[in-house]
Structures are given as structure tokens and as C-alpha cells.
Scaffold this motif. Structure first.
Motif, PDB file in Angstrom:
ATOM      1  N   PRO A 127     -12.884  -0.522  -1.333  1.00 10.17           N
ATOM      2  CA  PRO A 127     -12.299   0.740  -1.156  1.00 10.17           C
ATOM      3  C   PRO A 127     -11.131  -0.209  -0.866  1.00 10.17           C
ATOM      4  CG  PRO A 127     -14.037   0.343   0.626  1.00 10.17           C
ATOM      5  CD  PRO A 127     -14.280  -0.288  -0.640  1.00 10.17           C
TER       6      PRO A 127
ATOM      7  N   TYR B 447      -5.893   5.345   0.150  1.00  8.12           N
ATOM      8  CA  TYR B 447      -7.770   5.487   0.048  1.00  8.12           C
ATOM      9  C   TYR B 447      -7.749   4.760  -1.450  1.00  8.12           C
ATOM     10  CZ  TYR B 447      -8.617   8.121   4.577  1.00  8.12           C
ATOM     11  OH  TYR B 447      -8.636   8.827   5.040  1.00  8.12           O
ATOM     12  N   PHE B 467     -14.844   8.929  -3.597  1.00 13.86           N
ATOM     13  CA  PHE B 467     -14.188   8.265  -2.271  1.00 13.86           C
ATOM     14  C   PHE B 467     -14.673   8.788  -1.367  1.00 13.86           C
ATOM     15  CE2 PHE B 467     -11.034   7.067  -5.964  1.00 13.86           C
ATOM     16  CZ  PHE B 467     -10.319   6.585  -5.676  1.00 13.86           C
ATOM     17  N   ASP B 468     -13.826   8.366  -0.547  1.00 18.24           N
ATOM     18  CA  ASP B 468     -13.946   8.720   0.963  1.00 18.24           C
ATOM     19  C   ASP B 468     -13.980  10.734   1.223  1.00 18.24           C
ATOM     20  OD1 ASP B 468     -14.472   7.464   3.928  1.00 18.24           O
ATOM     21  OD2 ASP B 468     -13.015   9.198   4.170  1.00 18.24           O
TER      22      ASP B 468
END
Lengths: 175, 575
Positions: A127, B447, B467-468
């Protein structure tokens, strides 16, 4: 009027608020300009574009030798290599896999050689959101110091055909 | 080529008093119509894409996602925008300079080339033989007809530019106007000059690709291709900027009676575009191998951001000229009394005002920041990039061109709109949708969500990633914004098509005003007086409101810019 022809000599120096704004905008433009060379010399994150011409087959061979010498494991059929002490490391992007998986040490400095043997690819380390362009024929060298540890995923963010969204990889940084 | 003849080949516009030659009027119309046709194609593609990137929906499959993405880019960024710009070139030369166009034959030929080129390209894309996206990055290879179609279109556009310059020449030679060309013509000339340079770069990138696709040339170098392609790709965006700013000035005059504060400053800013924008392709190569730091810093900043300076100047002079006009009408209350009294119910005005706000506050600030050499490391090929350019080229240029159409249809097609109250809300619907979509994209990009990628969950990848959840919510914002923008777009297309082809004719009378009679009269009065007062100073009228607005803009810019540097400092050390 913007749709009619101005007559005579319409040249005039800017004045008042307009002059102030032009001056202010110009100062801001110069600040933004200076910021880039400033960061180049004093900042820690720079894209230098360091690269060397390389044939696809040569690069592939170098990656193979690198994997052979350092492989410790395998994840989903992708070799995992461990390089604890810094130095040259290799990453190959091709339809549709990044390989090998890199196991690195926190705080070490690596020279990451990345290239493609087919289409253009986009190296994206998440990330963290670190992104570099990867081109066939170019050995793109990114000198990086791993300041944080953990598992970082790599995705491809340059369109490379219908399997583009299957193209992933991994970097593991140990304490 | 000859002076005004006795035969009736023109009419006098009952609204502006300008001379409209039937022949150029015809070419304005057909180019605008083709523009809207391809806008519809691009818009249908757009909604399919928005509903696919919205990760909870994922409407298309992967094959059609990349195919439709190619279709969307080509139709929106090339066909729609350039056809409208061609219409603007005919208007800005012939109508504003009171002259015939240089060559009717050339105008016909170029139009046919552009239409045929567009049709060929769309056919080969939909047939599945050119899934290469707009950029067709080598070594991705499309069917030869893809390159042929785009090159045909580009050469057609080049011929229109030539016809435009020749029309400027004959107008000057025949003295069809006195003094200097109007500011809108100056803006259009800027756009045309940049277009010629852009198309030449495009030819250098696409001709070798075409020869390679038919086996007559070796594979072009991937890095060199990118450099040349972006000489086309970025510069065409500056064509859009120049044309859009021209439309801002045009609509500022038409809707508020604004007069450029200082012709020297406005034109000087356009000259900065011409001089410094040609090095902008470097923006796209900031994290590429093979380009040096010095080269990148000088070129991405367009030589010390002098083209950014130009946009910041226009960003002041356009609203400032409106403020002066409003204050001259008597709206002098406080700092923003003039602003509140602007004709917000006039879709021509609201489109352009929203265009300037979205272009400046979202598109401009993000663009300059992401185009900073080092900051680009955190943005390259992420959703932050389409988040930026949907704010410039859609929220900015397309919205401004929509506003133009609300005046183009009554003035050139001489037909009135139906459902006028729907037209009044249309720009707001579209602006809200595109703003949401753009912000959803930009924030998802922070992100690391990649652009041009079918599946943000990477389903089926050997090494799993994702992903988040917040990133997926932001992709939902993109999707909902996309739906709202699409509805606004369909409303626009419905309104202009209904009006242009079936609207009540308004021949031989003034265009029905979008404003109330009283405001229209004040605006008309300013336009008439402004013409007589040409050269006189009334600029003692101050613009405190605009100064406040641009200072808010600069503050937002500074905050966003330095916030990005701050988050860059958290990354691994990279060299």
C-alpha cells in the motif's frame, strides 16, 4: 468585448489587482519550480530514470541466474528469493506475473533492476503507492532503501492485455 | 477570395449584429452535430465503464471493459472535442471576422476525412481488433485500420486548421475588419497553432506504428513512442484548454456583458500557452526509464510553469471581467453581491462558471501537483490521473462546450429549446456528477487503485491482493457520480438534439433570452456601450470579490501541493 475587434493601440501594462495577482501567481510558479531541484538534492524520494538498454533474452537470463542463486521458497508457483544484504536485485514483469517474490531486509539499500520481456507494464508497490513505468528494452534501475517492514503487494498499473488485472507480485521486508 | 458580392450569401445576426455567412454556418452546424453524435457514443461507453469500475457492480466482462475503454477514450477525447473545436474555428474566423471561409471544397474534404476516419476507428475497435486503449502503447499492436482511422481524422483536422489560417489571411487582406482580431479569435488561433504541432507529433508516433502493424518497419522503441505520443496526447489537451478559455471569454461577454479587462494581459497569457506548452509531454514520463532529471524538471514545469501562470491569469481575468460588468450594472453590494446576482439560471452562464470552478479548483490544482517530478511517484497510472483529467477535460472543457451549445443552437441553428427549465438545471446535474466521480477517482487513487484496470480485487491472480474497504467505497462514489453525470449528459444531448432539429424556429428575431428581460437588457446595454467605449478606461471599477476568490484558490493550491510533498516523504527512499 471578446467578440469584437479592439481598435487602435490597446497595449496597456497590467495595473491594480490584476498586476498583484500576476505577481503572486508568478512567485508561486517559481516556488513550485524550485521545489523539484530542491528535492532532487535534499529529498529522499526521486525518480532518476536511471536505465540501460537491454535485450529481453539477456534480462531474462539475468533474472534466472538471480533466482537460481537466491531462491529460498515458492508462493503459488512463483519463486521467492531472499537478499538480506542489499545490492542488485531483479524483477521481471511479463504477461501476467511479476517475478520473483523478493524477500528483503529493512534498512538495506537495493538496486532494483526491473524490465519487461513483452509489453509495457506498470510497477506499483502497495500500500505504499510507489509507481514506476516498466518498458521492454530498458533495464530500469531504482535504488531503494526499505525504511519500513511488512508484506507489500505489487500490481501492474499499465494496461497489458486482457489479463492485466491478474498481474501481481510481492515484496516482503523483514525487520 | 473576393470582396462582398451582391448575392445574399449571409445574414445579420439579430442578437449580436455579427455577419453570419451561410457557408460557414453550414460547416459550424455539421461539425457540431458530428461532435454530439460521438459524444453520445462516448457517453454510452462512459456509463458502462463507471458501472464496471464500481467494484460492487462490475457490469462488463474483462474483454469488453478494455474494448469499451478504448472506445470511450477515442470518442470523447478525440472525436467529440475536436469536432466542436472545428465548429469553433469556423465561427471564430468567418463569423467574428466578417469574412467567407477560404475554401468550401477544403472544408468539405476535411469534414469527410474526419467522419470517415472516426467511423473506421470505431468500427475496428468494436470489432475487437484494436483493444489497445487510446494510447496504443507499443508493443501493443492494433489492426492497421485503427492507425489509418486516427491518422485520417488527424489529417482532416489539420486541413481545417489550414483553412482557418487561410481565412484569417483573406480577412486581413480584404480588410473585412478593422483593428485587431477579437479575443475569441485570438484564443481559437492559439488552439489551432497548438493543434498543428500536436498533430505533427501524433504523425511521428502513429505513422511508424502503422508501418509496423503492416510489417513494413521494425517494432518502434517503447520509450521513444511514449515521448512522441504524448507530444500529441498532452498537447491536444492544451488545444482543449485554449478553446475552453476562448469559450469562457465568449460566454462571459454573451451572458454578462463582460469585456476583457486588459487585452494585453489576456492575449499575453495565450501566447504563453503557445510558447511553453509544447514541452508538456514530459508530464507523462516522470517515472519512465531513459529520461534524465534535468530534462524532466525543465519540461514538466513547462519552463518554470509559465503555462500554469497563463491559466492562473485567465482564472482571474474571466471572473474579474464579469465582476466589473456586474458592478457597472449596479450590483455593488459588499464583496460578493455581484457574484450572487450573476445569471445562475442561464445554462450558458452556469455551465461556464461551473466549468471554470471545476477546471481550476479540482483539475488545475491536482494536475500541477501530480505533474511534479517526484510527487508523480505516488500518482503515476493510479486513479488519481483520470480523477485529474476528468476534472479538466470533462468538468472543464466538455461542460464549457455544453454551455456554448445553449447559445450555439439559437444563434446558429436558429431554433429554440424545449423544456427550458430542464436546461437550467442540466449543468448543475452534470457538474455534481462529474465532481463526485472525479473526487471518487482521485481519492481511490491515493490508495493505489490503478487506472485502466478491470478488477480492483485482482480475482484470479496467482498472488492474491486487494484494497482497503474504503477504496471500494470510493469506487462506489465514482460509480454513483458517473450515473449522475450520465443522466446530466443524456439530458443535454436530448435537449440540444430536440432543439437543433425540431425546435421552434427563431428566424429574423432576437434569440430568446435565458435570463429575465431586465438582466438581458442590462447585458445588451453593456455590450453596446462596451463597443463604443473601446479604448476608454473604466477599469477604475475594482475587483475585490475576484481577488478574494483567487486568493482562496491559491490557498487551496498551496495546501494540496505541500500536503503531497509531506506524504511523499513517508515513502521508502528511492533514487
Amino acid at each position: 468585448m471578446s467578440i469584437f475587434s479592439p481598435q487602435g493601440n490597446w497595449f496597456r501594462y497590467p495595473e491594480g489587482g490584476e498586476r498583484m495577482w500576476i505577481g503572486l501567481a508568478l512567485v508561486w510558479c517559481i516556488i513550485m519550480f524550485i521545489a523539484m531541484p530542491f528535492w532532487h538534492f535534499f529529498g529522499k524520494q526521486n525518480a532518476t530514470g536511471e536505465s540501460y538498454t537491454v535485450e529481453a533474452r539477456d534480462f531474462e537470463e539475468r533474472v534466472d541466474r538471480f533466482v537460481e542463486a537466491n531462491q529460498v521458497d515458492e508462493i503459488e508457483g512463483v519463486p521467492v528469493v531472499e537478499v538480506p544484504s542489499g545490492g542488485d536485485i531483479y524483477l521481471l514483469g511479463r504477461m501476467w506475473q511479476w517475478e520473483p517474490v523478493l524477500k528483503l531486509q529493512k534498512g538495506e539499500t537495493y538496486r532494483l533492476h526491473v524490465s519487461s520481456t513483452d509489453l509495457q507494464h506498470g510497477l506499483s508497490i502497495l500500500p505504499l503507492n510507489i509507481n514506476f513505468q516498466v518498458l521492454p528494452g530498458y533495464d530500469h534501475v531504482i535504488t531503494m532503501t526499505t525504511t519500513t517492514s511488512g508484506t507489500f503487494d505489487i500490481i501492474c498499473n499499465e494496461f497489458c492485455g486482457v489479463g492485466h488485472h491478474w498481474m501481481t507480485g510481492r515484496i516482503i521486508v523483514e525487520e | 477570395m473576393n470582396s462582398q458580392s451582391a448575392t445574399v450569401d449571409h445574414r445579420i445576426c439579430n442578437t449580436t449584429g455579427l455577419t453570419v455567412f451561410f457557408r460557414s454556418e453550414f460547416f459550424i452546424k455539421i461539425n457540431a452535430v458530428m461532435g454530439v453524435v460521438f459524444l453520445l457514443v462516448g457517453a454510452i461507453a462512459a456509463i458502462l465503464l463507471a458501472l464496471t469500475r464500481w467494484s460492487a457492480v462490475m457490469f462488463l466482462d474483462e474483454v469488453w471493459f478494455y474494448r469499451i475503454l478504448t472506445l470511450h477514450g477515442v470518442n470523447m477525447l478525440v472525436f467529440w472535442i475536436i469536432f466542436i473545436e472545428m465548429a469553433i474555428l469556423y465561427f471564430a474566423s468567418s463569423t467574428l471576422l466578417n469574412t467567407r471561409i477560404f475554401s468550401k471544397t477544403l472544408a468539405h474534404i476535411s469534414f469527410v476525412m474526419m467522419v470517415v476516419g472516426a467511423l473506421i476507428t470505431n468500427y475496428i475497435i468494436l470489432d475487437g481488433r484494436a483493444d489497445v486503449l487510446l494510447t496504443s502503447y507499443v508493443p501493443l499492436q492494433a489492426h492497421p485500420l485503427f492507425y489509418v482511422g486516427i491518422l485520417l481524422f488527424a489529417v482532416g483536422a489539420l486541413l481545417v486548421c489550414f483553412n482557418y489560417f487561410a481565412t484569417l489571411y483573406i480577412a486581413k487582406k480584404n480588410k473585412t475588419y478593422t483593428g485587431s482580431v477579437p479575443l475569441v479569435t485570438f484564443a481559437a488561433t492559439t488552439a489551432a497553432i497548438i493543434a498543428v504541432i500536436a498533430i505533427l507529433h501524433g504523425a511521428m508516433a502513429l505513422v511508424p506504428s502503422f508501418l509496423w502493424s503492416v510489417g513494413l518497419m521494425a517494432e518502434p522503441d517503447a520509450g521513444v513512442y511514449r515521448l512522441l505520443w504524448w507530444g500529441l496526447g498532452h498537447q491536444t489537451q492544451q488545444v482543449n484548454v485554449a478553446a475552453m478559455v476562448g469559450v469562457w471569454y465568449f460566454m462571459a461577454t454573451m451572458t454578462t456583458g463582460a469585456k476583457p479587462l486588459n487585452e494585453t494581459v489576456c492575449r499575453g497569457a495565450f501566447v504563453l500557452y503557445i510558447l511553453f506548452i509544447n514541452i508538456a509531454s514530459a508530464h507523462h514520463l516522470l517515472v519512465d526509464p531513459g529520461v534524465s532529471t534535468e530534462w524532466k524538471i525543465w519540461n514538466t514545469s513547462y519552463a518554470m510553469y509559465l503555462a500554469v501562470l497563463a491559466s492562473m491569469i485567465h482564472g482571474y481575468t474571466v471572473p474579474a471581467s464579469m465582476e466589473v460588468a456586474q458592478r457597472r450594472k449596479g450590483f455593488t453590494k459588499g464583496l460578493f453581491g455581484w457574484f450572487a446576482k450573476l445569471p445562475w439560471k442561464d445554462p450558458g452562464f452556469s455551465s461556464v462558471a461551473l466549468s471554470a470552478i471545476i477546471f481550476g479548483f479540482i483539475g488545475g490544482i491536482t494536475g500541477v501537483t501530480l505533474g511534479t517530478e517526484q510527487i508523480n511517484i505516488m500518482a503515476h497510472n493510479t486513479m488519481r490521473i483520470p480523477g485529474h483529467f476528468h476534472a479538466t477535460v470533462v468538468g472543464g472543457t466538455t461542460l464549457a462546450f455544453m454551455g456554448l451549445c445553449y447559445y450555439l443552437v439559437p444563434l446558429i441553428f436558429q431554433r429554440d429549446f424545449y423544456l427550458r427549465s430542464w436546461a437550467r438545471v442540466q449543468p448543475y446535474i452534470f457538474a455534481i456528477g462529474i465532481t463526485m466521480m472525479s473526487l471518487g477517482m482521485s481519492l481511490a487513487g491515493t490508495y493505489g487503485v490503478p487506472r485502466r484496470t478491470y478488477d480492483s480485487d485482482f480475482t484470479g491472480a496467482a498472488i492474491e491482493t486487494g484494497f482497503d474497504p474504503v477504496a471500494h467505497i470510493l469506487l462506489g462514489v465514482l460509480g454513483i457520480g458517473g450515473v449522475i453525470a450520465f443522466l446530466g449528459m443524456m439530458l443535454f444531448i436530448g435537449l440540444v438534439v430536440a432543439a437543433a432539429f425540431f425546435g421552434p424556429p427563431i428566424k429574423d428575431r432576437k434569440m430568446p433570452t435565458w435570463q429575465d428581460e431586465k438582466s438581458q437588457k442590462m447585458t445588451d446595454d453593456l455590450i453596446n456601450r462596451g463597443y463604443e467605449e473601446e479604448g476608454k478606461h473604466y477599469e477604475h471599477v475594482k475587483t475585490p470579490g475576484t481577488i478574494a476568490l483567487v486568493l482562496i484558490f491559491l490557498l487551496s493550491f498551496v495546501i494540496y501541493y505541500f500536503a503531497n510533498w509531506a506524504s511523499l516523504a513517508d515513502l521508502w527512499f528511492l533514487n
